[in-house]
Write an enzyme that holds these catalytic residues in place. Structure first.
Site: not given
Ligand SMILES: Cc1ncc(COP(=O)(O)O)c(C=O)c1O
Lengths: 144, 404
Positions: B121, B198, B201, B224, B362
């Protein structure tokens, strides 16, 4: 030729006829898009792109007998349909008419609800670009 | 699983969208909140609202206890060694930025390498790029195969003696792939590198045990995990967190301030400057308790069934092509429908009351890898049903006729 107001009122009526049925609206928009002459691949170049959010839109224009001719294409069927509406309102008009045109149909057909605010911005860029073309042509006409 | 009673806990699932019953398949973007979470927010503001840690009165005490109870429960959820290794952040992105700005600046320098994967991401790419620009380090990327899986043999070659950090997504938000975190962590460890996961998910879909994973950092977002937005957790190993300088100054992060200098508070307060997001932290605990009441095993089993069923049903659509079809994955389906643009498919599904995500999710480098602009993504969770999948499939067949 009908004024741009008249054409916009026609569009508003057509959409009012579809009522609240979102699927019918989208289908109708796509049908309109299909009627728009597709651009040639060699016209679909970076220079002609208007940056939207997810979709690509290509717009080209030409001045013929003092009237601006627009053609456009998009890589998404729905966006192409929406663009076809703009072309229907602004095509084949003098630069001055285009510059002065007050576009009100989008609001009346609930466009930003339909496509979301980000994509509405893309649509606004499209209008701006059309007006910029018109401005340039007007300058040309005055110099001639 | 008592799906009917579970669905009743999520009022938003009764929404009518364009005259149709809402089918919410955008859970990877954010999950819906059970009543218990919304009620916890109300309860806090109606009865307990107070600043925490310092107040000498009853409400302050209640608020502090509830806030710290949330931290305790998160430690339990992730099996952290202790609750003071649970740091509240604004979310996954904020957690990664914290690590980049502190650990990164202190321990990564010119010529060092940071290993990421193709499917990261943007939140797990950009902070590292910014760090690299600052310190002169370099990013290396783990390649993936057509199915969207990290190739471990290829991965082995990416790690070198210069690797200082592996920062990798546990479950890909764009593909659903569950990455072989343990194997990758071992490779990083062999080179003496640290590991950040990270877990945006994975935190609520997999059994995450940070000790078993042996990671140095694990980051995730409350929103999430059926909790509030703008809140997340950074777990870190104690020795490393203790070596890290504070991220922001002010508030609870100090022990003593003098104009000559300041001594910093202990963990976890060292990293929680200012008045935190008290109400949402407390409500986050309500979402954890909710998940705990159903049971992680049951949730996983149910979601697994949805995944198998969804994969089978969607495969019946001739023109549908999965983007990413890993053997190990969660109930995330990313796909394209013939030559139709994802945006058109997404809007037409919306007209049928089905919420999906379209676009690059993203993960632009990943989309470039596949040579596409984006996909349609349906991401499912335990309040979704097989019937909803059936409706999705019927809808896609109908859309396919119009667009292809
Ligand atoms: C794999 C992953 N990393 C990071 C993020 C970013 O999360 P946040 O926007 O809650 O900081 C997301 C959210 O879409 C994600 O799916």
């Amino acid at each position: 030729m009908k004024s741009s107001e008249d054409i916009q009122n026609e569009i508003i009526e057509e959409f009012a006829f579809l009522g609240d049925d979102r699927e019918a609206m989208i289908n109708y928009i796509m049908e309109l898009g299909e009627k728009l002459e597709p651009l040639q691949d060699l016209e679909k170049v970076e220079d002609n792109i208007i940056k939207g959010c997810q979709s690509k839109v290509w717009l080209i224009s030409e001045l013929k007998d003092g009237k601006v001719q627009f053609t456009a294409d998009s890589n998404t069927a729905i966006t192409k349909g929406l663009i076809s509406l703009l072309i229907r309102v602004l095509n084949n008009r003098s630069p001055k008419e285009i510059i002065d045109a007050n576009l009100f149909f989008m609001e009346k057909i609930g466009m930003s609800n339909m496509i979301g605010s980000q994509r509405s911005n893309g649509f606004v860029s499209m209008i701006k670009k059309m007006k910029i073309f018109a401005l340039a042509y007007q300058g040309q006409l005055q110099n001639d | 699983m008592q799906i009917d009673s579970i669905r009743k806990d999520f009022p938003v699932l009764n929404e009518i969208v364009h005259g149709k019953n809402l089918i919410y398949f955008d859970n990877a973007a954010t999950t819906q909140k059970p009543k218990a979470v919304v009620e916890a927010l109300n309860e806090y503001y109606y009865h307990d609202n107070s600043n925490i840690h310092r107040g000498a009165h009853t409400l302050a005490d209640r608020a502090t206890k509830a806030y710290e109870a949330s931290r305790e429960n998160l430690a339990k959820w992730f099996n952290a060694e202790s609750s003071d290794q649970i740091i509240f952040t604004r979310g996954t992105t904020d957690g990664i930025n914290l690590v980049a700005a502190t650990f990164g600046k202190q321990f990564i320098s010119e010529g060092d390498e940071i290993v990421l994967s193709t499917m990261e991401h943007h939140s797990n790419i950009v902070p590292w790029q910014m760090l690299c620009e600052n310190v002169g380090a370099k990013i290396k990327v783990l390649p993936i195969n057509e199915k969207g899986e990290i190739n471990l043999e290829e991965a082995e070659k990416i790690f070198t003696d210069k690797t200082k950090l592996l920062a990798v997504v546990h479950v890909s938000n764009a593909l659903g792939t569950i990455n072989p975190i343990s194997e990758l962590t071992k490779m990083a460890r062999e080179k003496g590198a640290s590991v950040l996961i990270d877990g945006a998910q994975s935190a609520s879909h997999l059994d995450v045990d940070v000790q078993k994973l042996d990671c140095d950092f694990f980051v995730c977002s409350a929103h999430k995990m059926y909790g509030p937005t703008g809140l997340g957790v950074l777990y870190g190993k104690r020795d490393i967190l203790e070596k890290m300088n504070p991220y922001q100054g002010g508030g609870e992060m100090i022990k003593e301030v003098d104009f000559e200098g300041t001594t910093y508070n202990e963990l976890p307060f060292k990293f929680e400057a200012g008045t935190p997001n008290i109400a949402d932290v407390i409500a986050f605990n309500a979402s954890l308790k909710y998940l705990q009441s159903i049971g992680r095993d049951r949730i996983r089993e149910y979601e697994n069934d949805l995944k198998e069923y969804g994969r089978k049903r969607l495969s019946e659509i001739g023109s549908l092509k999965f983007v990413g079809d890993a053997d190990q994955k969660t109930a995330i389906f990313s796909f394209l429908l013939g030559n139709a643009h994802a945006f058109d498919v997404g809007m037409m599904l919306d007209a049928k009351g089905i919420a999906v995500r379209t676009g690059h999710h993203c993960t632009q480098p990943l989309m470039k890898h596949y040579g596409i602009e984006g996909t349609v993504r349906a991401s499912l969770t335990f309040y979704n049903t097989r019937e909803e999948i059936d409706i999705l499939v019927e809808s896609l067949i109908d859309i396919d006729k119009k667009l292809n």
